[in-house]
Write a protein that holds these residues in place. Structure first.
Motif, PDB file in Angstrom:
ATOM      1  N   PRO A 117    -100.398  -0.212 -53.772  1.00 25.95           N
ATOM      2  CA  PRO A 117     -99.418  -1.261 -53.439  1.00 25.95           C
ATOM      3  C   PRO A 117     -99.889  -2.105 -52.252  1.00 25.95           C
ATOM      4  O   PRO A 117    -100.406  -1.586 -51.270  1.00 25.95           O
ATOM      5  N   GLY A 118     -99.725  -3.415 -52.389  1.00 25.90           N
ATOM      6  CA  GLY A 118    -100.094  -4.320 -51.310  1.00 25.90           C
ATOM      7  C   GLY A 118    -101.586  -4.549 -51.161  1.00 25.90           C
ATOM      8  O   GLY A 118    -102.037  -5.133 -50.182  1.00 25.90           O
ATOM      9  N   SER A 119    -102.379  -4.118 -52.152  1.00 23.20           N
ATOM     10  CA  SER A 119    -103.834  -4.245 -52.023  1.00 23.20           C
ATOM     11  C   SER A 119    -104.376  -5.565 -52.576  1.00 23.20           C
ATOM     12  O   SER A 119    -105.572  -5.818 -52.476  1.00 23.20           O
ATOM     13  N   ARG A 120    -103.520  -6.395 -53.142  1.00 23.99           N
ATOM     14  CA  ARG A 120    -103.996  -7.659 -53.723  1.00 23.99           C
ATOM     15  C   ARG A 120    -104.668  -8.485 -52.638  1.00 23.99           C
ATOM     16  O   ARG A 120    -104.113  -8.700 -51.559  1.00 23.99           O
ATOM     17  N   ALA A 121    -105.898  -8.918 -52.921  1.00 24.00           N
ATOM     18  CA  ALA A 121    -106.683  -9.661 -51.929  1.00 24.00           C
ATOM     19  C   ALA A 121    -107.569 -10.676 -52.646  1.00 24.00           C
ATOM     20  O   ALA A 121    -107.610 -10.725 -53.878  1.00 24.00           O
ATOM     21  N   LEU A 122    -108.290 -11.455 -51.872  1.00 24.41           N
ATOM     22  CA  LEU A 122    -109.164 -12.494 -52.405  1.00 24.41           C
ATOM     23  C   LEU A 122    -110.585 -12.257 -51.913  1.00 24.41           C
ATOM     24  O   LEU A 122    -110.798 -11.929 -50.750  1.00 24.41           O
TER      25      LEU A 122
END
Length: 153
Positions: free
Chosen positions: A120-125
């Motif tokens: 959770p919350g690991s979405r990154a660019l």
């Protein structure tokens, strides 16, 4: 019977269809898939289990691309998990979702103990797949295997 006829009979299968040259042709269809590579920036999420990070599911809408970046330190389980996560990308593609929509959908799914779960919350660019490979440690030389010694018979 001539020598040529004798040779042909000796190398014949007995069924004329089996003696014909094979004709290959590409058949359209197959499962819907996103493009598997891009040179543009990618969004990604981290996939982990209790024993560590297995890899990253990534997406790039600009190239209609999405895929799995294995973390080699995760071992065979990380490679195997990649097959499952790659397969999970097929359904959103078949439904016409963009790669980033597919990524959001997978991030919301519960995963399982074998293939891991999206953190959770690991979405990154990342600036591209090269940066993601670097993060995964995929550009490092693999460690040599420790030989296993068999004791006793």
């Amino acid at each position: 019977m001539s020598d040529e006829d004798e040779r042909e009979r000796a190398y014949s299968w007995g069924n004329e269809r089996l003696n014909e040259d094979m004709q290959f042709s590409v058949v359209p269809g197959g499962p819907a898939r996103y493009v598997h590579t891009t040179d543009k920036a990618v969004e990604y999420v981290t996939v982990s289990r209790e024993d560590g990070v297995l890899g990253y599911v990534w997406a790039c809408d600009a190239d209609d691309a999405a895929g799995w970046q294995v973390r080699p330190a995760g071992g065979d389980d990380a490679y195997n998990a990649g097959v499952a996560w790659t397969m999970k990308l097929r359904d959103p593609k078949a439904r016409g979702l963009t790669p980033s929509q597919a990524l959001a959908e997978l991030a919301a799914s519960p995963g399982n103990p074998q293939i891991g779960r999206v953190v959770p919350g690991s979405r990154a660019l990342a600036s591209g797949l090269a940066e993601l490979r670097e993060l995964a440690g995929a550009n490092q030389a693999p460690k040599p295997e420790t030989p296993r010694v068999r004791r006793g018979s």
